[in-house]
Design an enzyme around this catalytic site. Structure first.
Site, mmCIF file in Angstrom:
data_model
loop_
_atom_site.group_PDB
_atom_site.id
_atom_site.type_symbol
_atom_site.label_atom_id
_atom_site.label_comp_id
_atom_site.label_asym_id
_atom_site.label_seq_id
_atom_site.Cartn_x
_atom_site.Cartn_y
_atom_site.Cartn_z
ATOM 1 N N ARG A 1 -1.852 6.607 7.937
ATOM 2 C CA ARG A 1 -1.972 6.849 6.497
ATOM 3 C C ARG A 1 -1.433 8.212 6.118
ATOM 4 O O ARG A 1 -0.937 8.396 5.002
ATOM 5 C CB ARG A 1 -3.422 6.645 6.066
ATOM 6 C CG ARG A 1 -3.820 5.173 6.173
ATOM 7 C CD ARG A 1 -5.275 4.899 5.920
ATOM 8 N NE ARG A 1 -5.543 3.478 6.059
ATOM 9 C CZ ARG A 1 -6.753 2.930 6.030
ATOM 10 N NH1 ARG A 1 -7.813 3.707 5.838
ATOM 11 N NH2 ARG A 1 -6.903 1.632 6.181
ATOM 12 N N TYR B 1 4.384 3.213 19.102
ATOM 13 C CA TYR B 1 5.161 4.419 18.833
ATOM 14 C C TYR B 1 5.721 5.008 20.125
ATOM 15 O O TYR B 1 6.609 5.861 20.079
ATOM 16 C CB TYR B 1 4.284 5.442 18.108
ATOM 17 C CG TYR B 1 3.742 4.892 16.809
ATOM 18 C CD1 TYR B 1 4.517 4.917 15.652
ATOM 19 C CD2 TYR B 1 2.477 4.299 16.743
ATOM 20 C CE1 TYR B 1 4.037 4.382 14.465
ATOM 21 C CE2 TYR B 1 1.995 3.764 15.554
ATOM 22 C CZ TYR B 1 2.775 3.802 14.426
ATOM 23 O OH TYR B 1 2.319 3.260 13.249
ATOM 24 N N LYS C 1 -6.420 -8.429 11.455
ATOM 25 C CA LYS C 1 -6.270 -7.001 11.181
ATOM 26 C C LYS C 1 -7.608 -6.443 10.710
ATOM 27 O O LYS C 1 -8.129 -6.846 9.671
ATOM 28 C CB LYS C 1 -5.190 -6.784 10.120
ATOM 29 C CG LYS C 1 -4.962 -5.324 9.760
ATOM 30 C CD LYS C 1 -3.859 -5.202 8.714
ATOM 31 C CE LYS C 1 -3.643 -3.768 8.293
ATOM 32 N NZ LYS C 1 -2.596 -3.648 7.250
ATOM 33 N N LYS D 1 -4.412 -6.415 15.359
ATOM 34 C CA LYS D 1 -4.293 -4.988 15.058
ATOM 35 C C LYS D 1 -5.661 -4.432 14.698
ATOM 36 O O LYS D 1 -6.332 -5.021 13.849
ATOM 37 C CB LYS D 1 -3.324 -4.804 13.889
ATOM 38 C CG LYS D 1 -3.112 -3.358 13.465
ATOM 39 C CD LYS D 1 -2.192 -3.283 12.253
ATOM 40 C CE LYS D 1 -2.000 -1.843 11.803
ATOM 41 N NZ LYS D 1 -1.182 -1.729 10.584
ATOM 42 N N CYS E 1 0.802 -1.226 0.000
ATOM 43 C CA CYS E 1 0.000 0.000 0.000
ATOM 44 C C CYS E 1 0.831 1.271 0.000
ATOM 45 O O CYS E 1 0.391 2.296 -0.530
ATOM 46 C CB CYS E 1 -0.977 -0.006 1.170
ATOM 47 S SG CYS E 1 -0.202 -0.030 2.795
#
Length: 328
Positions: A205, A314, A195, A249, A118
């Site tokens: 994104r 993160y 997912k 996820k 992607c």
């Protein structure tokens, strides 16, 4: 007095604590671009797109923090994308170069490569797009070969683990066979087995410039309304196809799924605390609504309690620093 006796002091609480969390459980997602300076991501304060030149220092930071490893996502300008996502499997692709850079400077650092298309397709979907009677669709079988090529090129570059995230049926088998044929039978597959087509991916994104140009990914990612049968089916298929680790996820919205997989599968489980989860915690902390340290660690302990042995977050470097401090 009852159960409160075992909560009276920090020493007692630490003595009876059942859930542990350490930096080794945490994997740090990194967005990598070709050149320039690091760029901030507006929806994810504190997260950046890093140029290749920054990777040696980031690898050193991950090692000093004691993290379990890093996972790499490539960022390409639109001018370099194409319908087949060739940047994903080109030997000189951005992730392949990033892997070689990290392994050259830090061979001991565990490097995971996200295996998808992607970020490299001009349409933003995770496979080969076709036109049919009902409009566009992603061609599952045509996509498998490209995903296998991507995984093989990542292993050739030195990735320790490949992580297919495209949600194509049969992708784990195709990748496992390609790795075995190519002399990489020792490279594990961390499958994004469960997912969901989640709204919590929005900031990612933006970070990876990977939003679909048309339609959405609900035709191949999982429906949040699905029951446990859907999650178990996906996980069982990837398990049988040769996945070495299984991932859920997003993370916190699907703790029930993670816990059920823990009960039913003997393989290690991972959970991805995705961009939207990070953004919510960060925004609330910046607004003064939450104690960031306490809230983040609480969320990570929840994932460990539900069964995650690996957590992609993160917050990995910051959480590692907090864990080295005395816990509340």
């Amino acid at each position: 007095m009852g159960p409160r006796r075992l909560r009276f002091t920090e020493g007692i609480r630490r003595l009876v604590a059942e859930v542990d969390l350490s930096p080794r459980h945490l994997v740090w997602p990194l967005f990598v671009k070709e050149e320039g300076e690091k760029e901030g991501i507006s929806s994810m304060p504190g997260v950046f797109r890093h140029p290749l030149k920054d990777l040696p220092a980031l690898g050193e930071e991950a090692l000093e923090a004691g993290l379990g490893g890093v996972i790499l996502f490539g960022v390409l300008p639109d001018s370099e994308k194409d319908p087949l996502g060739r940047g994903a499997y080109h030997p000189e692709g951005i992730v392949q170069r990033a892997i070689r850079t990290l392994k050259r400077h830090h061979p001991e650092l565990l490097v995971i490569a996200d295996t998808c298309l992607c970020e490299y397709t001009d349409h933003g979907h995770c496979g080969v797009v076709r036109e049919g009677r009902m409009g566009f669709y992603v061609d599952n079988e045509a996509s498998l070969d490209l995903l296998a090529q991507t995984a093989l090129s990542q292993a050739e570059a030195g990735a320790d683990v490949v992580a297919p995230s495209a949600m194509m049926d049969g992708q784990v088998r195709a990748i496992r066979e390609a790795l075995d044929r190519g002399g990489f039978a020792h490279v594990p597959v961390l499958s994004y087995a469960v997912k969901y087509a989640s709204s919590f991916y929005g900031p990612f994104r933006e970070a990876a410039a990977s939003a679909p140009r048309f339609g959405d990914r609900a035709g191949y990612q999982m429906d949040p309304r699905g029951g446990l049968w859907d999650a178990l089916w996906e996980a069982q298929l990837d398990d049988l196809e040769g996945a070495d680790l299984l991932m859920v996820k997003p993370a916190l919205p699907y703790l029930d799924v993670l816990a059920e997989l823990k009960r039913r599968f003997s393989k290690p489980l991972a959970a991805y605390q995705v961009s939207g989860e990070y953004a919510m915690l960060k925004a609330a902390a910046l607004a003064g609504y939450l104690d960031e340290r306490r809230a983040v660690l609480e969320s990570l302990y929840a994932l460990r309690r539900a069964g995650a042995q690996v957590i992609l977050t993160y917050y990995a470097p910051q959480a590692s620093a907090w864990l080295r401090e005395s816990l509340p």
